[in-house]
Design a protein around this motif. Structure first.
Motif, mmCIF file in Angstrom:
data_model
loop_
_atom_site.group_PDB
_atom_site.id
_atom_site.type_symbol
_atom_site.label_atom_id
_atom_site.label_comp_id
_atom_site.label_asym_id
_atom_site.label_seq_id
_atom_site.Cartn_x
_atom_site.Cartn_y
_atom_site.Cartn_z
ATOM 1 N N GLY A 90 -1.437 15.258 4.663
ATOM 2 C CA GLY A 90 -1.181 13.884 4.986
ATOM 3 C C GLY A 90 -2.094 13.212 4.308
ATOM 4 N N ALA A 91 -3.656 13.929 4.304
ATOM 5 C CA ALA A 91 -4.628 13.100 3.658
ATOM 6 C C ALA A 91 -4.385 12.962 2.230
ATOM 7 N N CYS A 92 -3.533 13.813 1.518
ATOM 8 C CA CYS A 92 -3.347 13.755 0.125
ATOM 9 C C CYS A 92 -2.355 12.356 0.058
ATOM 10 N N LEU A 93 -1.496 12.198 1.073
ATOM 11 C CA LEU A 93 -0.324 11.390 1.015
ATOM 12 C C LEU A 93 -1.233 9.793 1.259
ATOM 13 N N ALA A 94 -2.217 9.799 2.180
ATOM 14 C CA ALA A 94 -2.827 8.580 2.500
ATOM 15 C C ALA A 94 -3.784 8.188 1.392
ATOM 16 N N ALA A 95 -4.285 9.067 0.595
ATOM 17 C CA ALA A 95 -5.165 8.659 -0.645
ATOM 18 C C ALA A 95 -4.410 8.552 -1.824
ATOM 19 N N ALA A 96 -3.192 8.556 -1.726
ATOM 20 C CA ALA A 96 -2.288 8.396 -2.962
ATOM 21 C C ALA A 96 -2.538 6.870 -3.665
ATOM 22 N N GLY A 97 -2.881 6.662 -4.842
ATOM 23 C CA GLY A 97 -2.868 5.473 -5.342
ATOM 24 C C GLY A 97 -4.223 4.805 -5.320
ATOM 25 N N THR A 98 -5.074 5.733 -4.739
ATOM 26 C CA THR A 98 -6.542 5.203 -4.263
ATOM 27 C C THR A 98 -7.576 6.192 -5.269
ATOM 28 N N PRO A 99 -8.751 5.806 -5.424
ATOM 29 C CA PRO A 99 -9.611 6.857 -6.395
ATOM 30 C C PRO A 99 -10.184 7.918 -5.403
ATOM 31 N N ILE A 100 -9.655 7.885 -3.943
ATOM 32 C CA ILE A 100 -10.303 8.929 -3.103
ATOM 33 C C ILE A 100 -9.897 10.351 -3.379
ATOM 34 N N GLU A 101 -10.853 11.219 -3.518
ATOM 35 C CA GLU A 101 -10.495 12.457 -3.680
ATOM 36 C C GLU A 101 -10.366 13.081 -2.289
ATOM 37 N N VAL A 102 -9.605 14.454 -2.193
ATOM 38 C CA VAL A 102 -9.226 15.029 -0.988
ATOM 39 C C VAL A 102 -9.770 16.634 -1.252
ATOM 40 N N TYR A 103 -10.441 16.994 -0.251
ATOM 41 C CA TYR A 103 -10.960 18.393 -0.185
ATOM 42 C C TYR A 103 -10.560 19.221 0.872
ATOM 43 N N GLY A 104 -9.790 20.135 0.998
ATOM 44 C CA GLY A 104 -9.743 21.149 1.951
ATOM 45 C C GLY A 104 -10.373 22.045 2.098
ATOM 46 N N VAL A 105 -10.749 22.519 3.314
ATOM 47 C CA VAL A 105 -11.832 23.303 3.588
ATOM 48 C C VAL A 105 -11.384 24.513 4.359
ATOM 49 N N GLU A 106 -11.559 25.936 3.906
ATOM 50 C CA GLU A 106 -10.802 26.934 4.570
ATOM 51 C C GLU A 106 -11.929 27.906 4.998
ATOM 52 N N PRO A 107 -11.841 28.636 6.204
ATOM 53 C CA PRO A 107 -12.825 29.728 6.338
ATOM 54 C C PRO A 107 -12.723 30.765 5.389
ATOM 55 N N VAL A 108 -13.747 31.486 5.075
ATOM 56 C CA VAL A 108 -13.746 32.667 4.109
ATOM 57 C C VAL A 108 -12.832 33.691 4.820
ATOM 58 N N GLY A 109 -12.038 34.176 3.901
ATOM 59 C CA GLY A 109 -10.934 35.071 4.117
ATOM 60 C C GLY A 109 -9.813 34.592 4.788
ATOM 61 N N CYS A 110 -9.527 33.139 4.985
ATOM 62 C CA CYS A 110 -8.397 32.519 5.345
ATOM 63 C C CYS A 110 -7.949 31.631 4.311
ATOM 64 N N ASP A 111 -8.239 31.770 3.191
ATOM 65 C CA ASP A 111 -8.138 30.774 1.838
ATOM 66 C C ASP A 111 -6.595 30.781 1.397
ATOM 67 N N SER A 112 -5.580 30.550 2.216
ATOM 68 C CA SER A 112 -4.294 30.622 1.751
ATOM 69 C C SER A 112 -3.893 29.411 0.808
ATOM 70 N N LEU A 113 -4.329 28.358 1.040
ATOM 71 C CA LEU A 113 -4.229 27.053 0.261
ATOM 72 C C LEU A 113 -4.742 27.090 -1.114
ATOM 73 N N ALA A 114 -6.048 27.746 -0.873
ATOM 74 C CA ALA A 114 -6.848 27.831 -2.332
ATOM 75 C C ALA A 114 -6.143 29.050 -3.157
#
Length: 241
Positions: free
Chosen positions: A171-195
């Motif tokens: 949702g953050a990626c969609l909201a930031a689309a078309g803007t200079p805003i960067e989106v960073y996802g943060v995952e707990p160590v060992g739970c980093d499926s998205l990374a």
């Protein structure tokens, strides 16, 4: 193997349409600043206080929208699965619309989230410890009951979003689309499926490590959130663990 069919990716226009529909139906939570965190980060950090939302998380937004649409379509009940927050939100939204709700949580779900879902009137089912086990149980209840399954900025430089199943960061990626805003996802160590998924180019499951952030250990990022997060046209996401 994909857990579900991936629908067409949403775009910013659909996010804005949803925001208009949700206006007045969910809490408009404040954006707060903490000078102590600013000093630690070396930058001005703004915190969106979604803990003040009904149900205690931003999941109330998506649940309210989904349940509201299903209620308008004539459905009499809904089914959901999650580690807790989405289940609580669906239960609350279903109660608001007079719908029956069945929510499937892991056997090791936080007791407070189980209690909140039950207090909202939902039938709570505990099943397994993985998202696959919860999905299997949720699909069984959905089929048996005939109810649909609800599967769980001005002047900003960046959005930092905690990642569980990936809905929030997508949702953050969609909201930031078309803007200079960067989106960073943060995952707990060992739970980093998205990374790991972004690195591999496909949804990649992990065996979640123990963490106090129980909502951030689903085992595998969702297919649709992954597709949104990796799309450069929709302000793709970078991940930290």
């Amino acid at each position: 193997m994909s857990r579900s069919h991936i629908p067409a990716l949403p775009d910013r226009a659909r996010v804005e349409e949803a925001a208009r529909w949700l206006s007045g139906r969910v809490v408009r939570t404040p954006v707060l600043n903490c000078p102590a965190i600013d000093r630690l980060a070396g930058a001005r950090i703004l915190l969106k206080a979604e803990n003040l939302q009904a149900g205690g998380s931003y999941k109330m937004r998506g649940a309210t929208l989904a349940v509201g649409r299903l209620a308008a379509a004539g459905h009499t009940g809904v089914v959901a699965q999650s580690t807790g927050n989405h289940a609580v939100a669906v239960a609350l939204a279903a109660r608001r619309h007079g719908l029956a709700a069945t929510v499937v949580l892991p056997v090791d779900a936080a007791p407070v989230k189980v209690a909140r879902a039950r207090a909202a009137g939902a039938r709570v089912v505990l099943a397994g410890t993985t998202v696959e086990e919860r999905l299997a149980a949720a699909r069984q209840f959905a089929a048996a009951d005939g109810h649909p399954l609800i599967d769980a900025y001005d002047h900003l430089d960046a959005l930092v979003v905690p990642v569980g199943g990936g809905g929030g960061v997508a949702g953050a990626c969609l909201a930031a689309a078309g803007t200079p805003i960067e989106v960073y996802g943060v995952e707990p160590v060992g739970c980093d499926s998205l990374a790991r998924s972004l690195a591999a180019g496909r949804p990649t499951p992990v065996v979640p490590a123990p963490t106090i952030a129980d909502g951030l250990r689903p085992g595998c990022v969702g297919d649709l959130p992954f597709a949104v997060a990796r799309s450069p046209r929709r302000s793709g996401c970078s991940c930290w663990s």
